[in-house]
Scaffold this active site. Sequence first.
Site, PDB file in Angstrom:
ATOM      1  N   GLY A  11       1.033  -0.521   0.392  1.00 13.60           N
ATOM      2  CA  GLY A  11       0.087  -0.277  -0.248  1.00 13.60           C
ATOM      3  C   GLY A  11       0.945   1.753  -0.391  1.00 13.60           C
ATOM      4  O   GLY A  11       1.947   1.385   0.775  1.00 13.60           O
ATOM      5  N   ASP A 103       5.296  -4.405   6.342  1.00 11.00           N
ATOM      6  CA  ASP A 103       5.741  -6.498   6.497  1.00 11.00           C
ATOM      7  C   ASP A 103       5.888  -6.786   4.885  1.00 11.00           C
ATOM      8  O   ASP A 103       6.792  -7.575   5.118  1.00 11.00           O
ATOM      9  CB  ASP A 103       4.772  -6.982   7.215  1.00 11.00           C
ATOM     10  CG  ASP A 103       2.995  -7.066   7.434  1.00 11.00           C
ATOM     11  OD1 ASP A 103       2.884  -6.662   6.329  1.00 11.00           O
ATOM     12  OD2 ASP A 103       3.230  -7.835   8.240  1.00 11.00           O
ATOM     13  N   THR A 126       4.462   2.581   5.540  1.00  9.64           N
ATOM     14  CA  THR A 126       2.766   2.092   5.981  1.00  9.64           C
ATOM     15  C   THR A 126       2.134   2.653   6.433  1.00  9.64           C
ATOM     16  O   THR A 126       2.607   3.424   7.663  1.00  9.64           O
ATOM     17  CB  THR A 126       2.334   0.214   6.200  1.00  9.64           C
ATOM     18  OG1 THR A 126       1.174  -0.056   6.188  1.00  9.64           O
ATOM     19  CG2 THR A 126       3.632   0.550   7.296  1.00  9.64           C
ATOM     20  N   ASP A 128      -0.202   1.945   8.237  1.00  7.93           N
ATOM     21  CA  ASP A 128      -0.069   1.682   9.118  1.00  7.93           C
ATOM     22  C   ASP A 128      -0.227   1.259  11.018  1.00  7.93           C
ATOM     23  O   ASP A 128      -0.581   1.245  11.629  1.00  7.93           O
ATOM     24  CB  ASP A 128      -0.616  -0.268   8.901  1.00  7.93           C
ATOM     25  CG  ASP A 128      -2.125  -0.832   7.874  1.00  7.93           C
ATOM     26  OD1 ASP A 128      -2.658   0.702   7.530  1.00  7.93           O
ATOM     27  OD2 ASP A 128      -1.507  -0.946   6.987  1.00  7.93           O
ATOM     28  N   ASP A 130       2.651  -0.591  11.810  1.00  6.67           N
ATOM     29  CA  ASP A 130       2.146  -1.925  11.728  1.00  6.67           C
ATOM     30  C   ASP A 130       3.694  -2.620  12.084  1.00  6.67           C
ATOM     31  O   ASP A 130       3.643  -4.150  12.506  1.00  6.67           O
ATOM     32  CB  ASP A 130       0.889  -3.179  11.058  1.00  6.67           C
ATOM     33  CG  ASP A 130       1.426  -3.102   9.845  1.00  6.67           C
ATOM     34  OD1 ASP A 130       1.634  -2.307   9.337  1.00  6.67           O
ATOM     35  OD2 ASP A 130       0.025  -3.309   8.828  1.00  6.67           O
ATOM     36  N   ARG A 172      -5.780  -2.322   8.741  1.00 11.80           N
ATOM     37  CA  ARG A 172      -6.069  -3.311   8.905  1.00 11.80           C
ATOM     38  C   ARG A 172      -6.145  -4.472  10.336  1.00 11.80           C
ATOM     39  O   ARG A 172      -6.377  -3.951  10.339  1.00 11.80           O
ATOM     40  CB  ARG A 172      -4.307  -4.213   7.732  1.00 11.80           C
ATOM     41  CG  ARG A 172      -4.029  -4.596   7.177  1.00 11.80           C
ATOM     42  CD  ARG A 172      -2.925  -5.326   6.533  1.00 11.80           C
ATOM     43  NE  ARG A 172      -3.063  -4.947   5.447  1.00 11.80           N
ATOM     44  CZ  ARG A 172      -2.427  -5.004   4.104  1.00 11.80           C
ATOM     45  NH1 ARG A 172      -1.502  -6.164   3.879  1.00 11.80           N
ATOM     46  NH2 ARG A 172      -2.404  -4.032   3.071  1.00 11.80           N
TER      47      ARG A 172
HETATM   48  P1  ADP Z   1       2.969  -4.028   2.520  1.00  6.88           P
HETATM   49  O1  ADP Z   1       4.273  -4.258   2.086  1.00  6.88           O
HETATM   50  O2  ADP Z   1       2.657  -2.893   2.581  1.00  6.88           O
HETATM   51  O3  ADP Z   1       2.260  -4.880   4.240  1.00  6.88           O
HETATM   52  P2  ADP Z   1       1.765  -6.847   1.396  1.00  6.88           P
HETATM   53  O4  ADP Z   1       1.258  -7.724   2.434  1.00  6.88           O
HETATM   54  O5  ADP Z   1       0.432  -6.568   0.332  1.00  6.88           O
HETATM   55  O6  ADP Z   1       1.926  -5.273   1.051  1.00  6.88           O
HETATM   56  O7  ADP Z   1       3.011  -7.316   0.691  1.00  6.88           O
HETATM   57  C1  ADP Z   1       3.655  -6.336  -0.845  1.00  6.88           C
HETATM   58  C2  ADP Z   1       4.787  -7.400  -1.940  1.00  6.88           C
HETATM   59  O8  ADP Z   1       5.741  -7.332  -1.081  1.00  6.88           O
HETATM   60  C3  ADP Z   1       3.314  -8.762  -2.106  1.00  6.88           C
HETATM   61  O9  ADP Z   1       2.507  -8.629  -2.517  1.00  6.88           O
HETATM   62  C4  ADP Z   1       4.711  -9.505  -2.611  1.00  6.88           C
HETATM   63  O10 ADP Z   1       5.262  -8.896  -3.781  1.00  6.88           O
HETATM   64  C5  ADP Z   1       5.767  -8.502  -1.433  1.00  6.88           C
HETATM   65  N1  ADP Z   1       5.688 -10.009  -0.369  1.00  6.88           N
HETATM   66  C6  ADP Z   1       4.464 -10.387   0.463  1.00  6.88           C
HETATM   67  N2  ADP Z   1       4.953 -11.339   1.900  1.00  6.88           N
HETATM   68  C7  ADP Z   1       6.149 -12.120   1.097  1.00  6.88           C
HETATM   69  C8  ADP Z   1       6.857 -13.322   0.800  1.00  6.88           C
HETATM   70  N3  ADP Z   1       6.077 -13.451   2.654  1.00  6.88           N
HETATM   71  N4  ADP Z   1       7.787 -13.388   0.299  1.00  6.88           N
HETATM   72  C9  ADP Z   1       8.274 -12.551  -0.159  1.00  6.88           C
HETATM   73  N5  ADP Z   1       8.225 -11.560  -0.842  1.00  6.88           N
HETATM   74  C10 ADP Z   1       6.573 -11.388  -0.164  1.00  6.88           C
HETATM   75  O1  F6P Z   2      -2.015  -1.401   4.258  1.00  5.06           O
HETATM   76  C1  F6P Z   2      -2.561  -0.370   3.925  1.00  5.06           C
HETATM   77  C2  F6P Z   2      -3.928   0.322   3.871  1.00  5.06           C
HETATM   78  O2  F6P Z   2      -4.210   1.188   3.755  1.00  5.06           O
HETATM   79  C3  F6P Z   2      -4.710  -0.408   5.011  1.00  5.06           C
HETATM   80  O3  F6P Z   2      -4.923  -0.175   5.855  1.00  5.06           O
HETATM   81  C4  F6P Z   2      -6.087  -1.268   4.271  1.00  5.06           C
HETATM   82  O4  F6P Z   2      -6.471  -2.498   5.262  1.00  5.06           O
HETATM   83  C5  F6P Z   2      -5.529  -1.650   2.766  1.00  5.06           C
HETATM   84  O5  F6P Z   2      -4.180  -1.350   3.047  1.00  5.06           O
HETATM   85  C6  F6P Z   2      -6.512  -1.452   2.323  1.00  5.06           C
HETATM   86  O6  F6P Z   2      -5.771  -1.557   0.843  1.00  5.06           O
HETATM   87  P1  F6P Z   2      -6.437  -1.222  -0.166  1.00  5.06           P
HETATM   88  O7  F6P Z   2      -5.928  -0.286  -1.376  1.00  5.06           O
HETATM   89  O8  F6P Z   2      -5.623  -2.536  -1.088  1.00  5.06           O
HETATM   90  O9  F6P Z   2      -7.684  -2.563  -0.392  1.00  5.06           O
END
Ligand code: ADP
Ligand code: F6P
Length: 322
Positions: A11, A103, A126, A128, A130, A172
């Site tokens: 995000g 994360d 982010t 969040d 978090d 989240r």
């Molecule tokens: P954020 O980084 O905001 O937590 P996501 O959880 O959607 O957002 O993760 C972003 C991207 O990071 C995923 O679309 C993927 O490409 C990569 N990713 C997430 N989890 C893993 C993982 N366990 N191993 C490798 N890449 C990951």
């Molecule tokens: O991680 C950032 C965030 O905005 C969260 O607060 C929310 O739950 C999520 O992303 C929403 O994701 P999307 O824009 O894919 O609906």
Amino acid sequence: MRRVAILTSGGDAPGMNACLRACVRYAIHNDIEMYGVERGYVGLLNNRLERLNTRSVSDIIHRGGTVLKTARCPEFKEKEYILQAADTLKAYGIDSVIVIGGDGSFRGAKDLSDIGGINVVAIPGTIDNDLAYTDYTLGFDTAVNTVMSAMNNLRDTMSSHDRASMLEVMGRKAGDIALYSAVAGGAEYCIIPEVPYDLEEIARSMKQSIKRGKTSNMIVLAEGAGDREEICSKIKEIAGISVKTTTLGHIQRGGAPSMFDRVLAAKMAVRAVDLLLAGKTNRAIGIKNNQIIDMDITEALSMPHGIDENLYEVAHILSLHK
Ligand code: ADP
Ligand code: F6P
């Protein structure tokens, strides 16, 4: 000359652009060639890399979102694609990557280092907030300011009509946006996933406060804490109070970054580039007690997210439930 790539993933968050700008300019100042990757890990799989100069990042410090664009890339959890991304980077002569994200993005960064042999440093971006190892993530402060401003508007109209309202905010599974907004905006109730809540008690307390002469009540609900419609219908059932709901949605994820997020972005960028210059990998940048820190990504990700319990208590006391 060293070559370093930078990407934003997951995000978007206000402050990502300010951080990109600071990373690029500080790296170039240290004789590093910088490459921007489009759309996070997706861009590494599609060869979307572009050389950046100091001018490439002009006029973005004040913009929310990310000019590099961002994406979610599920394939990146598979070894085959991580190796493909590492090969792409090596073909460009790039040995290091700066990842700005949450994360999930940090897990991708760690895999790129462990499996792909690329040096990585990760900067928390982010709304969040978090990631437990750091007091603040980029974008959180701006998001809370946006929520606070929405609360000001809501207060005007809700108090004029003597209404009860609920504002649902993002986060989240984390309640940080809700808690900080509740304190900053003076909400009467704050419902977050980290603290068990009793709807009977909330409903009864709202009823009592109305009896005492309080004419409007505001509840801030973290999206991860429960279903807003169910909560409101329960309050109606118990106390006969109609609660008007507002969901702020993606409005809270955009907007010009606050001073705090811009300055934090600059400080974190400098630490990230310094670590790469020192040949470090798998490091997560953070801020703890107002000092920039870095630690191993695995260690950073292993820390369970908690809430500031003292602040939760303060929110409760200041809302004058008694
Ligand atoms: P954020 O980084 O905001 O937590 P996501 O959880 O959607 O957002 O993760 C972003 C991207 O990071 C995923 O679309 C993927 O490409 C990569 N990713 C997430 N989890 C893993 C993982 N366990 N191993 C490798 N890449 C990951
Ligand atoms: O991680 C950032 C965030 O905005 C969260 O607060 C929310 O739950 C999520 O992303 C929403 O994701 P999307 O824009 O894919 O609906």
